[in-house]
Write a protein that holds these residues in place. Sequence first.
Motif, PDB file in Angstrom:
ATOM      1  N   ASP A  27       5.904  10.644   3.381  1.00 52.09           N
ATOM      2  CA  ASP A  27       7.122  10.293   2.643  1.00 52.09           C
ATOM      3  C   ASP A  27       7.479   8.850   2.970  1.00 52.09           C
ATOM      4  O   ASP A  27       7.049   8.313   4.002  1.00 52.09           O
ATOM      5  CB  ASP A  27       8.268  11.224   3.087  1.00 52.09           C
ATOM      6  CG  ASP A  27       9.429  11.231   2.103  1.00 52.09           C
ATOM      7  OD1 ASP A  27       9.284  10.704   0.977  1.00 52.09           O
ATOM      8  OD2 ASP A  27      10.496  11.775   2.456  1.00 52.09           O
ATOM      9  N   ASN A  28       8.287   8.258   2.112  1.00 54.58           N
ATOM     10  CA  ASN A  28       8.764   6.902   2.399  1.00 54.58           C
ATOM     11  C   ASN A  28       9.734   6.971   3.575  1.00 54.58           C
ATOM     12  O   ASN A  28      10.631   7.830   3.604  1.00 54.58           O
ATOM     13  CB  ASN A  28       9.476   6.324   1.167  1.00 54.58           C
ATOM     14  CG  ASN A  28       9.620   4.826   1.259  1.00 54.58           C
ATOM     15  OD1 ASN A  28       9.923   4.276   2.320  1.00 54.58           O
ATOM     16  ND2 ASN A  28       9.378   4.158   0.151  1.00 54.58           N
ATOM     17  N   ILE A  29       9.560   6.068   4.502  1.00 56.78           N
ATOM     18  CA  ILE A  29      10.399   6.085   5.705  1.00 56.78           C
ATOM     19  C   ILE A  29      11.887   6.011   5.363  1.00 56.78           C
ATOM     20  O   ILE A  29      12.721   6.591   6.062  1.00 56.78           O
ATOM     21  CB  ILE A  29       9.971   4.964   6.669  1.00 56.78           C
ATOM     22  CG1 ILE A  29      10.637   5.196   8.014  1.00 56.78           C
ATOM     23  CG2 ILE A  29      10.284   3.582   6.160  1.00 56.78           C
ATOM     24  CD1 ILE A  29       9.887   4.662   9.147  1.00 56.78           C
TER      25      ILE A  29
ATOM     26  N   ALA B 224      11.922  -1.702  11.712  1.00 58.57           N
ATOM     27  CA  ALA B 224      13.182  -2.335  12.113  1.00 58.57           C
ATOM     28  C   ALA B 224      13.897  -2.916  10.886  1.00 58.57           C
ATOM     29  O   ALA B 224      15.118  -2.826  10.766  1.00 58.57           O
ATOM     30  CB  ALA B 224      12.918  -3.429  13.137  1.00 58.57           C
ATOM     31  N   ALA B 225      13.127  -3.520   9.969  1.00 58.43           N
ATOM     32  CA  ALA B 225      13.750  -4.139   8.794  1.00 58.43           C
ATOM     33  C   ALA B 225      14.312  -3.088   7.834  1.00 58.43           C
ATOM     34  O   ALA B 225      15.330  -3.308   7.194  1.00 58.43           O
ATOM     35  CB  ALA B 225      12.728  -5.013   8.068  1.00 58.43           C
ATOM     36  N   LEU B 226      13.647  -1.938   7.749  1.00 56.27           N
ATOM     37  CA  LEU B 226      14.046  -0.949   6.735  1.00 56.27           C
ATOM     38  C   LEU B 226      15.043   0.088   7.246  1.00 56.27           C
ATOM     39  O   LEU B 226      15.936   0.498   6.518  1.00 56.27           O
ATOM     40  CB  LEU B 226      12.804  -0.224   6.182  1.00 56.27           C
ATOM     41  CG  LEU B 226      11.842  -1.045   5.326  1.00 56.27           C
ATOM     42  CD1 LEU B 226      10.659  -0.199   4.909  1.00 56.27           C
ATOM     43  CD2 LEU B 226      12.563  -1.584   4.092  1.00 56.27           C
TER      44      LEU B 226
ATOM     45  N   ASP C  26       3.865   8.362   7.146  1.00 59.74           N
ATOM     46  CA  ASP C  26       2.884   7.545   6.423  1.00 59.74           C
ATOM     47  C   ASP C  26       2.747   8.063   4.996  1.00 59.74           C
ATOM     48  O   ASP C  26       2.434   9.242   4.789  1.00 59.74           O
ATOM     49  CB  ASP C  26       1.528   7.604   7.152  1.00 59.74           C
ATOM     50  CG  ASP C  26       0.561   6.542   6.643  1.00 59.74           C
ATOM     51  OD1 ASP C  26       0.662   6.139   5.466  1.00 59.74           O
ATOM     52  OD2 ASP C  26      -0.314   6.121   7.423  1.00 59.74           O
ATOM     53  N   LEU C  27       2.991   7.181   4.026  1.00 54.49           N
ATOM     54  CA  LEU C  27       2.898   7.596   2.625  1.00 54.49           C
ATOM     55  C   LEU C  27       1.470   7.909   2.191  1.00 54.49           C
ATOM     56  O   LEU C  27       1.250   8.544   1.173  1.00 54.49           O
ATOM     57  CB  LEU C  27       3.476   6.483   1.740  1.00 54.49           C
ATOM     58  CG  LEU C  27       5.003   6.492   1.607  1.00 54.49           C
ATOM     59  CD1 LEU C  27       5.513   5.130   1.167  1.00 54.49           C
ATOM     60  CD2 LEU C  27       5.468   7.574   0.643  1.00 54.49           C
ATOM     61  N   ASN C  28       0.516   7.450   2.991  1.00 56.11           N
ATOM     62  CA  ASN C  28      -0.886   7.683   2.627  1.00 56.11           C
ATOM     63  C   ASN C  28      -1.439   8.915   3.372  1.00 56.11           C
ATOM     64  O   ASN C  28      -1.732   8.846   4.559  1.00 56.11           O
ATOM     65  CB  ASN C  28      -1.695   6.424   2.990  1.00 56.11           C
ATOM     66  CG  ASN C  28      -3.183   6.588   2.723  1.00 56.11           C
ATOM     67  OD1 ASN C  28      -3.608   7.623   2.210  1.00 56.11           O
ATOM     68  ND2 ASN C  28      -3.956   5.580   3.070  1.00 56.11           N
TER      69      ASN C  28
ATOM     70  N   ARG D 123       0.854  -1.213   0.000  1.00 54.10           N
ATOM     71  CA  ARG D 123       0.000   0.000   0.000  1.00 54.10           C
ATOM     72  C   ARG D 123       0.877   1.246   0.000  1.00 54.10           C
ATOM     73  O   ARG D 123       0.624   2.198  -0.734  1.00 54.10           O
ATOM     74  CB  ARG D 123      -0.921   0.006   1.218  1.00 54.10           C
ATOM     75  CG  ARG D 123      -1.762   1.266   1.286  1.00 54.10           C
ATOM     76  CD  ARG D 123      -3.029   1.099   2.037  1.00 54.10           C
ATOM     77  NE  ARG D 123      -2.775   0.581   3.377  1.00 54.10           N
ATOM     78  CZ  ARG D 123      -3.729   0.227   4.228  1.00 54.10           C
ATOM     79  NH1 ARG D 123      -4.983   0.307   3.868  1.00 54.10           N
ATOM     80  NH2 ARG D 123      -3.437  -0.217   5.419  1.00 54.10           N
ATOM     81  N   GLY D 124       1.931   1.205   0.794  1.00 54.50           N
ATOM     82  CA  GLY D 124       2.858   2.336   0.828  1.00 54.50           C
ATOM     83  C   GLY D 124       3.467   2.595  -0.541  1.00 54.50           C
ATOM     84  O   GLY D 124       3.506   3.732  -1.010  1.00 54.50           O
ATOM     85  N   GLU D 125       3.910   1.525  -1.198  1.00 54.31           N
ATOM     86  CA  GLU D 125       4.529   1.659  -2.529  1.00 54.31           C
ATOM     87  C   GLU D 125       3.591   2.349  -3.515  1.00 54.31           C
ATOM     88  O   GLU D 125       4.015   3.160  -4.319  1.00 54.31           O
ATOM     89  CB  GLU D 125       4.838   0.267  -3.103  1.00 54.31           C
ATOM     90  CG  GLU D 125       6.173  -0.297  -2.706  1.00 54.31           C
ATOM     91  CD  GLU D 125       6.486  -1.570  -3.491  1.00 54.31           C
ATOM     92  OE1 GLU D 125       5.574  -2.155  -4.113  1.00 54.31           O
ATOM     93  OE2 GLU D 125       7.644  -1.981  -3.455  1.00 54.31           O
ATOM     94  N   ALA D 126       2.311   1.975  -3.446  1.00 58.81           N
ATOM     95  CA  ALA D 126       1.341   2.545  -4.392  1.00 58.81           C
ATOM     96  C   ALA D 126       1.257   4.062  -4.200  1.00 58.81           C
ATOM     97  O   ALA D 126       1.261   4.826  -5.177  1.00 58.81           O
ATOM     98  CB  ALA D 126      -0.031   1.901  -4.189  1.00 58.81           C
ATOM     99  N   PHE D 127       1.235   4.499  -2.938  1.00 57.85           N
ATOM    100  CA  PHE D 127       1.187   5.947  -2.680  1.00 57.85           C
ATOM    101  C   PHE D 127       2.501   6.612  -3.076  1.00 57.85           C
ATOM    102  O   PHE D 127       2.506   7.734  -3.580  1.00 57.85           O
ATOM    103  CB  PHE D 127       0.832   6.232  -1.220  1.00 57.85           C
ATOM    104  CG  PHE D 127      -0.650   6.175  -0.987  1.00 57.85           C
ATOM    105  CD1 PHE D 127      -1.468   7.246  -1.328  1.00 57.85           C
ATOM    106  CD2 PHE D 127      -1.241   5.034  -0.482  1.00 57.85           C
ATOM    107  CE1 PHE D 127      -2.840   7.189  -1.153  1.00 57.85           C
ATOM    108  CE2 PHE D 127      -2.613   4.962  -0.298  1.00 57.85           C
ATOM    109  CZ  PHE D 127      -3.420   6.047  -0.633  1.00 57.85           C
ATOM    110  N   ASP D 128       3.609   5.903  -2.863  1.00 59.74           N
ATOM    111  CA  ASP D 128       4.906   6.474  -3.231  1.00 59.74           C
ATOM    112  C   ASP D 128       4.954   6.718  -4.743  1.00 59.74           C
ATOM    113  O   ASP D 128       5.488   7.714  -5.214  1.00 59.74           O
ATOM    114  CB  ASP D 128       6.031   5.515  -2.792  1.00 59.74           C
ATOM    115  CG  ASP D 128       7.330   6.268  -2.512  1.00 59.74           C
ATOM    116  OD1 ASP D 128       7.301   7.520  -2.487  1.00 59.74           O
ATOM    117  OD2 ASP D 128       8.369   5.617  -2.306  1.00 59.74           O
TER     118      ASP D 128
END
Length: 256
Positions: free
Chosen positions: A200-202, A82-84, A183-185, A40-45
């Motif tokens: 924005d993308n984290i 944590a992963a990113l 939050d990208l959305n 979902r984040g990618e789509a907004f990005d």
Amino acid sequence: MRINIPKDHPRAESLRIREKLEEGFEKGLVASAGLIAHGRGEAFDYLLGERTIPPASQAIRTAAAMLLTAENPVISVNGNTAALVADEIVRISKSAKAKIEVNLFYRSTEREIKIKDRLEKAGASNVLGVSREADARIPELGSERCCVDSRGMYTADVVVIPLEDGDRTEALSKMGKKTIAVDLNPLSRTSQKASITIVDNIVRALPTLTENIKDLEGKSDLELERIWKEFDNTKNLKKCVEIINKRLTRMAKEAN
Ligand code: PTJ
């Protein structure tokens, strides 16, 4: 499944981010729903043009000012974060003197410990909120996110909440806390309810937040407070939606 991502692949950066999440999932840090949330984040990005738009830059600067005037700031960390961006979380926690607390929507002690380990590997020294350390409750919150650390989020005045759900954002503000969402959305309930929303993308937002904290470090509390008191989150979100709208309108015209 791993592939060798060609350096000149037009979507190389996006593929590398996905790979980090996949790896995080395989290692047990990321919830399976975290992969969906990322989509979902990618789509907004995509709609934003995969760049930090001016209203996001303004929100980042405002967040830096708020963190520097906070008395007990806390950064809430979930599986995706944590992963990113574990290294960046630790950098911000050091420069803004903010505590780090693990807080999961899909709570499991096993995952909390893995996330804590990842943060410690990145240089964190006192990660709060793991297992029984989450000894306090956010009132009126049904999800597992309600369990927080009394030394951390429960007593914090400012909480950074990347990739969050709307319920907790609302509950934290009812407790009188200021919240900084990433939050990208711009339409999400979290975005609407937070004190400051960084659309924005984290992976882009946090390094820029570190730079802004460094840049504002020498300023007086009065100057810093003026920055965040003048900020209007609703207006800022409106600007984000307008940017998406303009971009889509232009693209639709070009398609004709
Ligand atoms: O690790 P857990 O158990 O705490 O679970 C984490 C997730 C993300 C699964 C949980 O918090 C969740 O379900 O979140 P939501 O309600 O799907 O909201 C996540 C929000 O983050 C969505 O609005 C996405 O658009 C946004 N998002 C996803 N990836 C990114 C992002 N925003 C900024 N940067 C990203 N990379």
